[in-house]
Motif scaffolding. Structure first.
Motif, short mmCIF file in Angstrom:
data_model
loop_
_atom_site.label_atom_id
_atom_site.label_comp_id
_atom_site.label_asym_id
_atom_site.label_seq_id
_atom_site.Cartn_x
_atom_site.Cartn_y
_atom_site.Cartn_z
N GLU A 143 5.92 -1.43 -8.06
CA GLU A 143 4.68 -0.53 -7.54
C GLU A 143 3.50 -1.16 -7.77
OE1 GLU A 143 7.25 0.76 -9.21
OE2 GLU A 143 8.39 1.99 -7.78
N LYS A 185 2.54 4.89 -4.44
CA LYS A 185 1.56 3.99 -3.83
C LYS A 185 1.90 2.69 -4.30
CE LYS A 185 -0.43 7.63 -1.91
NZ LYS A 185 -0.07 7.76 -0.36
N GLN A 186 1.42 1.74 -3.67
CA GLN A 186 1.50 0.21 -3.96
C GLN A 186 0.04 -0.19 -4.60
OE1 GLN A 186 5.15 -0.19 -3.92
NE2 GLN A 186 4.11 -2.16 -3.90
N GLN A 235 -2.92 -4.76 2.25
CA GLN A 235 -1.73 -5.19 1.58
C GLN A 235 -1.08 -4.01 0.59
OE1 GLN A 235 -1.73 -9.20 0.47
NE2 GLN A 235 0.02 -9.11 -1.04
N CYS A 236 -1.94 -3.32 0.47
CA CYS A 236 -1.52 -1.93 -0.86
C CYS A 236 -2.57 -0.81 -0.71
CB CYS A 236 -1.60 -2.67 -2.01
SG CYS A 236 -3.14 -3.19 -2.75
#
Length: 164
Positions: free
Chosen positions: A56, A31-32, A99-100
């Motif tokens: 990340e 995941k970011q 964005q994440c």
């Protein structure tokens, strides 16, 4: 990943450490993660660790001064408030644009305590998140009116602390 809103609060130490642990876990799931820190000053002990977690996990600080917010003069606080406002705008953008996968708002509850952020503004940020986004917030205390917008609130307290 299921979207959630989690809070780590309380007078004890380790709230940010808990949030970082969640970041490491999410990074392990590819995941970011974006962490936005407030009110920390320009401490550097965590920064070198975060560099190893990139790309990340990305850490953003909007601090001008080395010292923590409480140690600043009134004039410095006024100037720092501008940087904090920019950090909040950035956090809002990160959440709005998806964005994440994970957004950590470290010490954002402290901004409520200081009157630099209104509970309604924070609720608006939470309502704009995507259904699969995890939002983690930290700070000493959570206002009662914010609790309905969370999925989990963890209170961290110190039972004993020996001097090292």
């Amino acid at each position: 990943m299921e979207g959630r809103v989690e809070v780590y609060c309380g007078q004890g130490r380790g709230k940010t450490s808990c949030a970082i642990g969640q970041c490491v876990k999410a990074a392990g799931q590819e995941k970011q993660i974006i962490m936005v820190q407030f009110l920390k000053g320009k401490e550097t002990e965590e920064l070198s660790f975060f560099k190893r977690l990139e790309p990340e996990v990305q850490l953003f600080r909007f601090e001008k001064y080395e010292r923590s917010y409480e140690e600043l003069s009134d004039e410095e606080k006024k100037e720092q408030d501008h940087f904090i406002y920019n950090g909040l705008k950035y956090a809002h953008k990160v959440i709005d644009t998806r964005q994440c996968d994970v957004v950590v708002l470290d010490e954002v509850l402290g901004l409520l305590d200081l009157g630099l952020l209104k509970t309604e503004e924070l609720v608006e940020m939470l309502e704009n998140r995507s259904d699969d986004q995890l939002i983690i917030m930290t700070g000493r205390q959570i206002p009662d009116e914010l609790i309905p917008y969370t999925d989990a609130v963890y209170c961290i307290s110190t039972v004993k602390e020996s001097q090292c």
